[in-house]
Design a protein around this motif. Structure first.
Motif, PDB file in Angstrom:
ATOM      1  N   ARG A   5       0.875  -1.291  -0.030  1.00 19.47           N
ATOM      2  CA  ARG A   5      -0.038  -0.039   0.023  1.00 19.47           C
ATOM      3  C   ARG A   5       1.149   1.386  -0.033  1.00 19.47           C
ATOM      4  O   ARG A   5       1.527   1.450   0.745  1.00 19.47           O
ATOM      5  CB  ARG A   5      -0.890   0.031   1.026  1.00 19.47           C
ATOM      6  N   VAL A   8       0.909   7.868   0.937  1.00 18.06           N
ATOM      7  CA  VAL A   8       0.549   9.135   0.659  1.00 18.06           C
ATOM      8  C   VAL A   8       1.831  10.382   0.711  1.00 18.06           C
ATOM      9  O   VAL A   8       1.977  11.086  -0.349  1.00 18.06           O
ATOM     10  CB  VAL A   8      -0.761  10.010   1.230  1.00 18.06           C
ATOM     11  N   GLY A 106      -9.832  12.279   9.416  1.00 22.83           N
ATOM     12  CA  GLY A 106     -10.881  11.542   8.385  1.00 22.83           C
ATOM     13  C   GLY A 106     -12.169  11.768   9.426  1.00 22.83           C
ATOM     14  O   GLY A 106     -12.366  12.440  10.304  1.00 22.83           O
ATOM     15  N   GLU A 111     -12.716   3.327   7.752  1.00 25.62           N
ATOM     16  CA  GLU A 111     -11.909   2.940   6.195  1.00 25.62           C
ATOM     17  C   GLU A 111     -11.383   3.851   5.438  1.00 25.62           C
ATOM     18  O   GLU A 111     -10.560   3.793   4.694  1.00 25.62           O
ATOM     19  CB  GLU A 111     -12.851   1.826   5.422  1.00 25.62           C
ATOM     20  N   ARG A 112     -11.919   5.103   5.879  1.00 27.68           N
ATOM     21  CA  ARG A 112     -11.580   6.243   5.125  1.00 27.68           C
ATOM     22  C   ARG A 112     -10.380   7.378   5.781  1.00 27.68           C
ATOM     23  O   ARG A 112     -10.104   8.347   5.385  1.00 27.68           O
ATOM     24  CB  ARG A 112     -12.542   7.149   4.602  1.00 27.68           C
ATOM     25  N   TRP A 113     -10.417   6.808   7.203  1.00 29.88           N
ATOM     26  CA  TRP A 113      -8.935   7.685   7.703  1.00 29.88           C
ATOM     27  C   TRP A 113      -7.807   7.613   7.289  1.00 29.88           C
ATOM     28  O   TRP A 113      -7.551   6.581   6.488  1.00 29.88           O
ATOM     29  CB  TRP A 113      -9.076   6.952   9.212  1.00 29.88           C
ATOM     30  N   THR A 114      -6.927   8.587   7.869  1.00 33.86           N
ATOM     31  CA  THR A 114      -5.821   8.481   7.230  1.00 33.86           C
ATOM     32  C   THR A 114      -4.681   8.587   8.810  1.00 33.86           C
ATOM     33  O   THR A 114      -5.184   9.295   9.276  1.00 33.86           O
ATOM     34  CB  THR A 114      -5.300   9.627   6.241  1.00 33.86           C
ATOM     35  N   THR A 130      -0.317   7.558   5.646  1.00 37.33           N
ATOM     36  CA  THR A 130      -0.718   6.383   4.914  1.00 37.33           C
ATOM     37  C   THR A 130      -2.562   6.417   5.281  1.00 37.33           C
ATOM     38  O   THR A 130      -2.954   6.853   6.065  1.00 37.33           O
ATOM     39  CB  THR A 130      -0.132   5.202   5.501  1.00 37.33           C
ATOM     40  N   ARG A 131      -2.926   5.558   4.410  1.00 37.49           N
ATOM     41  CA  ARG A 131      -4.307   5.217   4.659  1.00 37.49           C
ATOM     42  C   ARG A 131      -4.770   4.121   5.708  1.00 37.49           C
ATOM     43  O   ARG A 131      -3.530   3.423   6.202  1.00 37.49           O
ATOM     44  CB  ARG A 131      -4.941   4.575   3.192  1.00 37.49           C
TER      45      ARG A 131
END
Length: 362
Positions: A5, A8, A106, A111-114, A130-131
């Protein structure tokens, strides 16, 4: 099995001033609190070492989910309430890197947190954003108003933690005070002879310092002076009896808050009570923590993960064997009794009579 993965953002950074300040405060003893007490270390060590004894399956994951990983994760869960690990693939192998600091951003969908995580080294820090699916985030408990942050066992019992820290500081101050004896002289010394008395007392270290006699002329009339000459008076640690009593009580409360039966850490407890305490710890604290770790690892590593605690449960084998015998005699089938007692048995050993236990211990 574990697709890489891509982060970012990646940045190499030195230690922050905040970390340095925290290290200096620890070195100077300014952060004494519940985290510095033996009770919390007992709880953290017991949870960490017990998890480290688990057998991890499947084998490819066991290298990353090692005893070191489980031990540190267990200790961090007790102390901080959460443990964050960055997932990485290096040299074709899965790595779980422990994060010393992290920040979660987030909305309401996890599931959309960073995650902005920092992994520390001797001379530098690796900081990445990162995700959520690239981070293993273990929690002891959560508050529904802050589901992105874990709660430690003492998070809701901060009053007990503060009291524990205060008691430790008071006892530490008592124990670190000047120790020695003051010996009154039977004759009044010359004026100015005790100008260095304060310094002498500070350097006692168990020695004797001579102080002005209470029978000396000038301050007292000769006939009314107290008769204390040649009786050395000890100075040193003499804490009130309430302090160690309170310390013991608060220590037991801290252990209970961490899911550890206090009798398990009491050396005066007999073997039967110790085994019962350990059984309660295994089933009420350790097993649920292990199940939550399994669930989080399974979600983030894209593979079911199992932590087999049979080696730890072996300490309770005698009690479970007795329970198995009693359940079978009460009418349960061998399979049901074994499941209830947490044992594995071979039905063939019972010769087709599932409700008749064999002779001797199972």
């Amino acid at each position: 099995m574990w697709p890489f993965r891509a982060p970012v953002e990646t940045r190499e950074a030195p230690y922050t001033d905040l970390i340095l300040q925290a290290q200096l405060a620890d070195a100077e003893g300014k952060t004494i609190g519940a985290s510095a007490t033996a009770a919390l270390e007992i709880a953290a060590g017991l949870v960490g070492r017990s998890l480290a004894a688990a057998r991890v399956t499947p084998e490819p994951i066991a290298e990353a989910v090692s005893a070191d990983f489980l031990d540190l994760a267990g200790r961090t869960l007790v102390r901080r309430g959460e443990s964050v690990w960055r997932i990485d693939i290096r040299d074709g192998r899965l790595h779980l890197d422990p994060c010393g600091d992290w920040d979660v951003r987030g909305g309401w969908q996890p599931e959309r947190w960073t995650y902005r995580t920092s992994v520390y080294g001797p001379t530098g820090t690796s900081t990445k954003t990162t995700r959520a699916d690239s981070v293993v985030h273990l929690v002891w408990a959560v508050d529904e108003r802050r589901p992105w942050a874990g709660l430690s066992p003492l998070a809701k019992a901060s009053a007990s933690g503060s009291l524990a820290g205060w008691l430790e500081r008071r006892l530490s101050e008592e124990a670190s005070g000047t120790v020695g004896h003051l010996l009154p002289m039977p004759e009044a010394p010359e004026r100015g002879a005790f100008d260095g008395l304060k310094e002498a007392i500070a350097k006692l270290a168990g020695k004797v310092a001579f102080v002005e006699s209470t029978r000396a002329k000038g301050r007292y009339e000769q006939g009314n002076a107290p008769r204390y000459d040649w009786r050395p008076e000890r100075i040193g640690a003499s804490p009130p009896q309430t302090l160690p009593v309170l310390r013991a009580d608060v220590g037991r409360d801290i252990l209970s808050a961490c899911g550890i039966p206090p009798s398990l850490a009491d050396q005066r407890t007999d073997g039967t009570a110790q085994r019962e305490s350990f059984r309660r710890f295994l089933h009420v604290t350790l097993a649920p923590v292990a199940r939550r770790i399994e669930a989080e690892l399974g979600r983030k590593l894209d593979s079911p993960v199992e932590l087999d605690l049979s080696d730890v449960n072996a300490a309770d084998i005698a009690g479970r064997a007795r329970a198995f015998q009693s359940l079978v005699k009460s009418g349960l089938t061998v399979a049901d009794a074994a499941a209830q007692a947490g044992l594995m048995v071979d039905d063939d050993e019972y010769g087709g009579a599932p409700n008749t236990p064999p002779a001797g211990d199972p």
